[in-house]
Design a protein around this motif. Sequence first.
Motif, PDB file in Angstrom:
ATOM      1  N   PRO A 104      47.097 -13.105  61.325  1.00 51.43           N
ATOM      2  CA  PRO A 104      47.208 -11.864  60.548  1.00 51.43           C
ATOM      3  C   PRO A 104      47.432 -12.124  59.060  1.00 51.43           C
ATOM      4  O   PRO A 104      47.359 -11.203  58.255  1.00 51.43           O
ATOM      5  N   ARG A 105      47.674 -13.362  58.699  1.00 50.47           N
ATOM      6  CA  ARG A 105      47.892 -13.720  57.293  1.00 50.47           C
ATOM      7  C   ARG A 105      46.617 -14.201  56.608  1.00 50.47           C
ATOM      8  O   ARG A 105      46.646 -14.539  55.442  1.00 50.47           O
ATOM      9  N   LEU A 106      45.503 -14.238  57.345  1.00 49.97           N
ATOM     10  CA  LEU A 106      44.235 -14.700  56.795  1.00 49.97           C
ATOM     11  C   LEU A 106      43.364 -13.505  56.438  1.00 49.97           C
ATOM     12  O   LEU A 106      43.159 -12.609  57.242  1.00 49.97           O
ATOM     13  N   GLU A 107      42.889 -13.494  55.208  1.00 49.71           N
ATOM     14  CA  GLU A 107      42.003 -12.432  54.733  1.00 49.71           C
ATOM     15  C   GLU A 107      40.724 -13.070  54.220  1.00 49.71           C
ATOM     16  O   GLU A 107      40.694 -14.264  53.923  1.00 49.71           O
ATOM     17  N   TYR A 108      39.697 -12.262  54.079  1.00 47.78           N
ATOM     18  CA  TYR A 108      38.450 -12.726  53.478  1.00 47.78           C
ATOM     19  C   TYR A 108      38.213 -11.906  52.222  1.00 47.78           C
ATOM     20  O   TYR A 108      38.232 -10.674  52.268  1.00 47.78           O
ATOM     21  N   ARG A 109      38.033 -12.601  51.114  1.00 42.08           N
ATOM     22  CA  ARG A 109      37.897 -11.934  49.827  1.00 42.08           C
ATOM     23  C   ARG A 109      36.595 -12.326  49.131  1.00 42.08           C
ATOM     24  O   ARG A 109      36.148 -13.465  49.228  1.00 42.08           O
ATOM     25  N   ALA A 110      36.042 -11.380  48.389  1.00 45.80           N
ATOM     26  CA  ALA A 110      34.795 -11.609  47.665  1.00 45.80           C
ATOM     27  C   ALA A 110      35.037 -11.937  46.196  1.00 45.80           C
ATOM     28  O   ALA A 110      34.093 -12.187  45.456  1.00 45.80           O
ATOM     29  N   GLU A 111      36.314 -11.951  45.783  1.00 50.96           N
ATOM     30  CA  GLU A 111      36.620 -12.235  44.379  1.00 50.96           C
ATOM     31  C   GLU A 111      38.065 -12.669  44.227  1.00 50.96           C
ATOM     32  O   GLU A 111      38.887 -12.493  45.127  1.00 50.96           O
ATOM     33  N   ASN A 112      38.352 -13.256  43.091  1.00 49.46           N
ATOM     34  CA  ASN A 112      39.735 -13.519  42.702  1.00 49.46           C
ATOM     35  C   ASN A 112      39.918 -12.963  41.289  1.00 49.46           C
ATOM     36  O   ASN A 112      39.074 -12.203  40.824  1.00 49.46           O
ATOM     37  N   ASP A 113      40.967 -13.326  40.614  1.00 40.95           N
ATOM     38  CA  ASP A 113      41.234 -12.774  39.283  1.00 40.95           C
ATOM     39  C   ASP A 113      40.167 -13.152  38.252  1.00 40.95           C
ATOM     40  O   ASP A 113      39.967 -12.453  37.270  1.00 40.95           O
ATOM     41  N   GLU A 114      39.484 -14.277  38.491  1.00 35.88           N
ATOM     42  CA  GLU A 114      38.561 -14.797  37.493  1.00 35.88           C
ATOM     43  C   GLU A 114      37.092 -14.769  37.903  1.00 35.88           C
ATOM     44  O   GLU A 114      36.216 -14.801  37.037  1.00 35.88           O
ATOM     45  N   HIS A 115      36.812 -14.753  39.209  1.00 40.54           N
ATOM     46  CA  HIS A 115      35.436 -14.901  39.670  1.00 40.54           C
ATOM     47  C   HIS A 115      35.088 -13.893  40.761  1.00 40.54           C
ATOM     48  O   HIS A 115      35.945 -13.476  41.521  1.00 40.54           O
ATOM     49  N   GLU A 116      33.810 -13.573  40.814  1.00 43.22           N
ATOM     50  CA  GLU A 116      33.274 -12.798  41.922  1.00 43.22           C
ATOM     51  C   GLU A 116      32.347 -13.733  42.691  1.00 43.22           C
ATOM     52  O   GLU A 116      31.497 -14.401  42.102  1.00 43.22           O
ATOM     53  N   PHE A 117      32.521 -13.818  43.999  1.00 42.17           N
ATOM     54  CA  PHE A 117      31.769 -14.760  44.818  1.00 42.17           C
ATOM     55  C   PHE A 117      30.567 -14.088  45.462  1.00 42.17           C
ATOM     56  O   PHE A 117      30.551 -12.880  45.653  1.00 42.17           O
ATOM     57  N   ASP A 118      29.588 -14.884  45.833  1.00 39.00           N
ATOM     58  CA  ASP A 118      28.405 -14.335  46.493  1.00 39.00           C
ATOM     59  C   ASP A 118      28.601 -14.177  47.997  1.00 39.00           C
ATOM     60  O   ASP A 118      27.737 -13.648  48.677  1.00 39.00           O
ATOM     61  N   HIS A 119      29.743 -14.626  48.512  1.00 40.29           N
ATOM     62  CA  HIS A 119      30.081 -14.435  49.923  1.00 40.29           C
ATOM     63  C   HIS A 119      31.606 -14.408  50.066  1.00 40.29           C
ATOM     64  O   HIS A 119      32.333 -14.822  49.158  1.00 40.29           O
ATOM     65  N   LEU A 120      32.074 -13.894  51.180  1.00 38.18           N
ATOM     66  CA  LEU A 120      33.508 -13.822  51.423  1.00 38.18           C
ATOM     67  C   LEU A 120      34.090 -15.220  51.625  1.00 38.18           C
ATOM     68  O   LEU A 120      33.461 -16.069  52.250  1.00 38.18           O
ATOM     69  N   ARG A 121      35.279 -15.406  51.107  1.00 34.81           N
ATOM     70  CA  ARG A 121      35.970 -16.687  51.255  1.00 34.81           C
ATOM     71  C   ARG A 121      37.322 -16.453  51.915  1.00 34.81           C
ATOM     72  O   ARG A 121      37.996 -15.457  51.638  1.00 34.81           O
ATOM     73  N   PRO A 122      37.745 -17.390  52.768  1.00 38.98           N
ATOM     74  CA  PRO A 122      39.028 -17.226  53.458  1.00 38.98           C
ATOM     75  C   PRO A 122      40.209 -17.436  52.497  1.00 38.98           C
ATOM     76  O   PRO A 122      40.212 -18.367  51.691  1.00 38.98           O
TER      77      PRO A 122
END
Length: 66
Positions: free
Chosen positions: A4-22
Amino acid sequence: MTCPRLEYRAENDEHEFDHLRPYCTVTDEFVSPMKADICNDRFDFDHEDHCEVFQAAVEAAAADDD
């Protein structure tokens, strides 16, 4: 059970990714896809028994409740 502590994100404070990252919300950092596979119950992994990060988060939450 998926962690439950694992999320998938498409961006962080500095970058937008082309796919979700754990992303681990306990350590506040992105984790490798291999680590995410383990966190998603590969290899009979049990969070309560095998993950020191998960265990520390549960203990901290319990201490906050006291």
